[in-house]
Every structure is written in C-alpha cells, then in structure tokens.
Design a protein around this motif. Structure first.
Motif, PDB file in Angstrom:
ATOM      1  N   GLY A   1      95.427  -2.799  13.277  1.00  0.00           N
ATOM      2  CA  GLY A   1      96.283  -1.631  13.443  1.00  0.00           C
ATOM      3  C   GLY A   1      97.579  -1.885  14.164  1.00  0.00           C
ATOM      4  O   GLY A   1      98.240  -0.929  14.605  1.00  0.00           O
ATOM      5  N   ASP A   2      97.971  -3.149  14.280  1.00  0.00           N
ATOM      6  CA  ASP A   2      99.198  -3.511  14.991  1.00  0.00           C
ATOM      7  C   ASP A   2     100.292  -3.826  13.980  1.00  0.00           C
ATOM      8  O   ASP A   2     100.203  -4.812  13.238  1.00  0.00           O
ATOM      9  N   LEU A   3     101.329  -2.999  13.937  1.00  0.00           N
ATOM     10  CA  LEU A   3     102.452  -3.214  13.022  1.00  0.00           C
ATOM     11  C   LEU A   3     103.491  -4.166  13.596  1.00  0.00           C
ATOM     12  O   LEU A   3     104.510  -4.421  12.953  1.00  0.00           O
ATOM     13  N   GLY A   4     103.250  -4.677  14.759  1.00  0.00           N
ATOM     14  CA  GLY A   4     104.189  -5.611  15.367  1.00  0.00           C
ATOM     15  C   GLY A   4     105.085  -4.932  16.381  1.00  0.00           C
ATOM     16  O   GLY A   4     104.954  -3.742  16.680  1.00  0.00           O
ATOM     17  N   ARG A   5     106.020  -5.694  16.885  1.00  0.00           N
ATOM     18  CA  ARG A   5     106.937  -5.228  17.934  1.00  0.00           C
ATOM     19  C   ARG A   5     108.368  -5.517  17.498  1.00  0.00           C
ATOM     20  O   ARG A   5     108.681  -6.609  17.034  1.00  0.00           O
ATOM     21  N   SER A   6     109.230  -4.532  17.633  1.00  0.00           N
ATOM     22  CA  SER A   6     110.623  -4.685  17.245  1.00  0.00           C
ATOM     23  C   SER A   6     111.278  -5.817  18.017  1.00  0.00           C
ATOM     24  O   SER A   6     111.126  -5.925  19.234  1.00  0.00           O
ATOM     25  N   TYR A   7     112.010  -6.653  17.294  1.00  0.00           N
ATOM     26  CA  TYR A   7     112.689  -7.777  17.933  1.00  0.00           C
ATOM     27  C   TYR A   7     113.747  -7.309  18.934  1.00  0.00           C
ATOM     28  O   TYR A   7     113.872  -7.866  20.023  1.00  0.00           O
ATOM     29  N   LEU A   8     114.500  -6.279  18.532  1.00  0.00           N
ATOM     30  CA  LEU A   8     115.647  -5.870  19.332  1.00  0.00           C
ATOM     31  C   LEU A   8     115.336  -4.706  20.273  1.00  0.00           C
ATOM     32  O   LEU A   8     115.815  -4.673  21.399  1.00  0.00           O
ATOM     33  N   GLN A   9     114.543  -3.748  19.825  1.00  0.00           N
ATOM     34  CA  GLN A   9     114.245  -2.588  20.659  1.00  0.00           C
ATOM     35  C   GLN A   9     113.082  -2.839  21.619  1.00  0.00           C
ATOM     36  O   GLN A   9     112.821  -1.996  22.486  1.00  0.00           O
ATOM     37  N   ARG A  10     112.381  -3.926  21.422  1.00  0.00           N
ATOM     38  CA  ARG A  10     111.284  -4.328  22.314  1.00  0.00           C
ATOM     39  C   ARG A  10     110.240  -3.215  22.466  1.00  0.00           C
ATOM     40  O   ARG A  10     109.718  -2.980  23.558  1.00  0.00           O
ATOM     41  N   THR A  11     109.971  -2.541  21.372  1.00  0.00           N
ATOM     42  CA  THR A  11     109.014  -1.444  21.341  1.00  0.00           C
ATOM     43  C   THR A  11     108.109  -1.620  20.138  1.00  0.00           C
ATOM     44  O   THR A  11     108.513  -2.165  19.119  1.00  0.00           O
ATOM     45  N   ASP A  12     106.853  -1.156  20.248  1.00  0.00           N
ATOM     46  CA  ASP A  12     105.936  -1.243  19.126  1.00  0.00           C
ATOM     47  C   ASP A  12     106.500  -0.507  17.917  1.00  0.00           C
ATOM     48  O   ASP A  12     107.030   0.613  18.052  1.00  0.00           O
ATOM     49  N   VAL A  13     106.371  -1.130  16.768  1.00  0.00           N
ATOM     50  CA  VAL A  13     106.886  -0.518  15.539  1.00  0.00           C
ATOM     51  C   VAL A  13     106.191   0.807  15.258  1.00  0.00           C
ATOM     52  O   VAL A  13     106.828   1.777  14.824  1.00  0.00           O
ATOM     53  N   SER A  14     104.887   0.866  15.508  1.00  0.00           N
ATOM     54  CA  SER A  14     104.152   2.114  15.260  1.00  0.00           C
ATOM     55  C   SER A  14     104.722   3.261  16.090  1.00  0.00           C
ATOM     56  O   SER A  14     104.832   4.395  15.610  1.00  0.00           O
TER      57      SER A  14
ATOM     58  N   VAL B   1     107.866  -0.091   7.957  1.00  0.00           N
ATOM     59  CA  VAL B   1     108.314   1.044   7.149  1.00  0.00           C
ATOM     60  C   VAL B   1     107.947   0.833   5.679  1.00  0.00           C
ATOM     61  O   VAL B   1     107.544   1.776   4.984  1.00  0.00           O
ATOM     62  N   THR B   2     108.065  -0.401   5.198  1.00  0.00           N
ATOM     63  CA  THR B   2     107.712  -0.690   3.807  1.00  0.00           C
ATOM     64  C   THR B   2     106.243  -0.409   3.535  1.00  0.00           C
ATOM     65  O   THR B   2     105.886   0.205   2.519  1.00  0.00           O
ATOM     66  N   LEU B   3     105.367  -0.834   4.441  1.00  0.00           N
ATOM     67  CA  LEU B   3     103.933  -0.609   4.254  1.00  0.00           C
ATOM     68  C   LEU B   3     103.586   0.880   4.343  1.00  0.00           C
ATOM     69  O   LEU B   3     102.752   1.372   3.575  1.00  0.00           O
ATOM     70  N   ILE B   4     104.213   1.584   5.267  1.00  0.00           N
ATOM     71  CA  ILE B   4     103.957   3.023   5.376  1.00  0.00           C
ATOM     72  C   ILE B   4     104.456   3.746   4.122  1.00  0.00           C
ATOM     73  O   ILE B   4     103.804   4.674   3.618  1.00  0.00           O
ATOM     74  N   SER B   5     105.591   3.308   3.592  1.00  0.00           N
ATOM     75  CA  SER B   5     106.099   3.895   2.346  1.00  0.00           C
ATOM     76  C   SER B   5     105.143   3.622   1.191  1.00  0.00           C
ATOM     77  O   SER B   5     104.891   4.506   0.361  1.00  0.00           O
ATOM     78  N   ALA B   6     104.611   2.408   1.134  1.00  0.00           N
ATOM     79  CA  ALA B   6     103.644   2.074   0.078  1.00  0.00           C
ATOM     80  C   ALA B   6     102.390   2.927   0.206  1.00  0.00           C
ATOM     81  O   ALA B   6     101.836   3.389  -0.805  1.00  0.00           O
ATOM     82  N   CYS B   7     101.932   3.142   1.435  1.00  0.00           N
ATOM     83  CA  CYS B   7     100.770   4.020   1.653  1.00  0.00           C
ATOM     84  C   CYS B   7     101.061   5.432   1.156  1.00  0.00           C
ATOM     85  O   CYS B   7     100.200   6.082   0.547  1.00  0.00           O
TER      86      CYS B   7
END
Length: 306
Positions: A75-88, A277-283
């Motif tokens: 359930g981890d979508l990763g962490r933004s490189y620049l905003q340093r915040t979880d993508v979710s 965002v791509t995966l959420i759009s696909a869902c």
C-alpha cells in the motif's frame, strides 16, 4: 455473479500490473535526470550521484521496479522526490477536487450530448439536425485548452458571469465542467442520434405507435431506454478520458486537483507522483468499466453477465 466478479478482479490486477510496467519503462527512458532536478543546476556531479544512490536510481531498472512493486503491494505509493511527502497523502488531498470536476464534466456531457442527439434524431435530415451534428463535430475536434480559454474569455472576462478561476463554489465549477464535457458531448450526441435512428425503425416502436400511444411516451418509455445502452458503456471509458483531460483543464483554470499535481510532477520528473497518479487513474478506468457492465443489465434485462 461471484464468478464474474472474481474473473474481473483477476483481469483488473493483470491490467494494473501491465500499466505499472509500461509506465515505469517509459519513465526510465525519459532523458531528464530526477537526481539533477532535485540537486539543482549548481550541484556538483558528486552531489548528483549521491542523491541518485539515496533514491536507488543507480540500480538496474528491474531492481528499481521490484522495489517499487514490493512497496506497492504493502500500500505504499512511494515518496515524492521534491515535496518529501508520501504520494498517497498528496493524491488523497487533491482527489476530491478532481472527482467533483469529473462529476461535473459527466453531467455536462450527458445533458448536452443526449439532448443534442435526441433532437437530431427526431428532426432527421433537417437544418437543425445538420447544425447539431456540425456543432458536435466541432466539439470533438476542438482542443480542450482552446475551449477552456475561449470560455474564460467570453463568460468570465467579457460577460463576467463566472469567476476566472478558483475552487470551492458552484460558479467556479461551471466553466471547468463545461470545458471537460464539450468533447464527450460531441461523441454522445452522434452516438445517441445513431442509436435512436436504429431504435425508431424497430418493430416494437411501430407496434407502440399503432396502439395509439402518445408520441412522447413512445420516445421516452420505449425508444430512449434501448438507445441509451451504448451510452452507459461509454461512461466507464470516459473516466479514463477525463483523467487525461483533467490535466489540461485543471491547468487552465487553476483547479487544485490531481491533474495539476500531475502536470507539476511531469515538469519536475517526480516519478513517484507520476506513477501513483497513473495507477489510480487506471484503477478508476477499471472500476468505471465494471460499474458500466453491472448497470447495463438493470437497464436491459436481456443482457446477462457471463
């Protein structure tokens, strides 16, 4: 029904897996370097290489993808490189605004498209029919950013009927929803016209008319429910079209949704956000098609789910 849902669930998992692989490969082939974007123009090669190692960008692509997929399964979508915040966190914060805009766009395209298609079919080969079909062709062909700018200029700048941008009120939703719905309205009007013309030639319509039923009752009770079936299937596909169109519309109107977040991530090569965002759009596309398939038998009992 249970077997059908299970089969569709397996298909959805395979589709999402394929989407993640293709998107990851395409992002890997992008010539821009995320580490360089993070470090800045004045960074030394040593600093850039250090950031690349911290993010795991120096690993082979299959290892990078495996790390991403392993985290995704938890359930981890990763962490933004620049905003340093979880993508979710970033996505869920902006998703309500995008869903509101998407709902507004669907309402606009259905109201405009179905009305135009129905009127054109009932006035077949008339000047009104020709004018509506020309309008639908223009709506399908016009780029969304052009439509958005024109609507802003006419209704916000010249007539001052709606605000130029912003988020939070109904008046601020109208122009973005209309911009998003114009393309779909053009498709729906043509589909509705074609479906209505086909239905109006059926024997049961002639029988209903021969029984002396009122014209409006024949149209709305017998013709429209059968003509609208292809439209229901298209709504599920529209979810995917809207997810791509939202990027343009939200950028034009400054709408704080995931489209604007995606555009910013693309400019900065922020891969975790783009992937999320791509995966959420696909869902959303998979779910929209599933709902369309489930609703179709409710409209026409002759349709069976297999």
């Amino acid at each position: 029904m249970a077997a059908y849902l299970l089969r569709r669930l397996i298909q959805a998992v395979l589709i999402l897996l394929g989407v993640s692989i293709v998107t990851f490969l395409l992002l890997f082939l992008v010539p821009a370097d995320p580490a360089r974007q993070i470090a800045g123009r004045s960074a030394t090669p040593a600093m850039v290489e250090s950031i690349r190692e911290q993010l795991g960008l120096n690993l082979p692509i299959y290892q990078q993808y495996w790390r991403y997929l392993s985290a995704l399964l938890h359930g981890d979508l990763g962490r933004s490189y620049l905003q340093r915040t979880d993508v979710s966190t970033l996505v869920w914060a902006r998703l309500p605004a995008s869903l509101l805009l998407m709902a507004g766009g669907i309402v606009c395209e259905l109201v405009l498209g179905l009305t135009m298609g129905l009127v054109a079919a009932l006035r077949r080969n008339s000047r009104l029919d020709q004018g509506l079909m020309i309008a639908s062709f223009v709506g399908v062909s016009a780029p969304q950013f052009v439509v958005g700018i024109l609507l802003l200029y006419v209704f916000a700048v010249k007539l001052n009927w709606f605000p130029i941008g912003g988020y939070g009120s109904f008046s601020q939703l109208v122009l973005p929803s209309l911009t998003l719905g114009v393309l779909g309205a053009g498709w729906y009007s043509r589909m509705m016209r074609s479906a209505m013309l086909d239905v109006l030639r059926q024997d049961y319509i002639r029988t209903a008319r021969a029984k002396g039923l009122a014209r409006l009752r024949v149209i709305f009770r017998h013709a429209v429910p059968n003509a609208i079936l292809p439209i229901v299937a298209m709504i599920g596909i529209d979810v995917g079209i809207f997810m791509s169109g939202i990027v343009v519309v939200e950028s034009v109107y400054g709408w704080p949704g995931i489209g604007q977040l995606t555009w910013q991530a693309i400019q900065r090569v922020d891969i975790p956000i783009i992937m999320g965002v791509t995966l959420i759009s696909a869902c959303a596309i998979v779910l929209g098609n599933l709902l369309a398939d489930l609703i179709a038998p409710m409209i026409d009992p002759r349709i069976k789910l297999r």
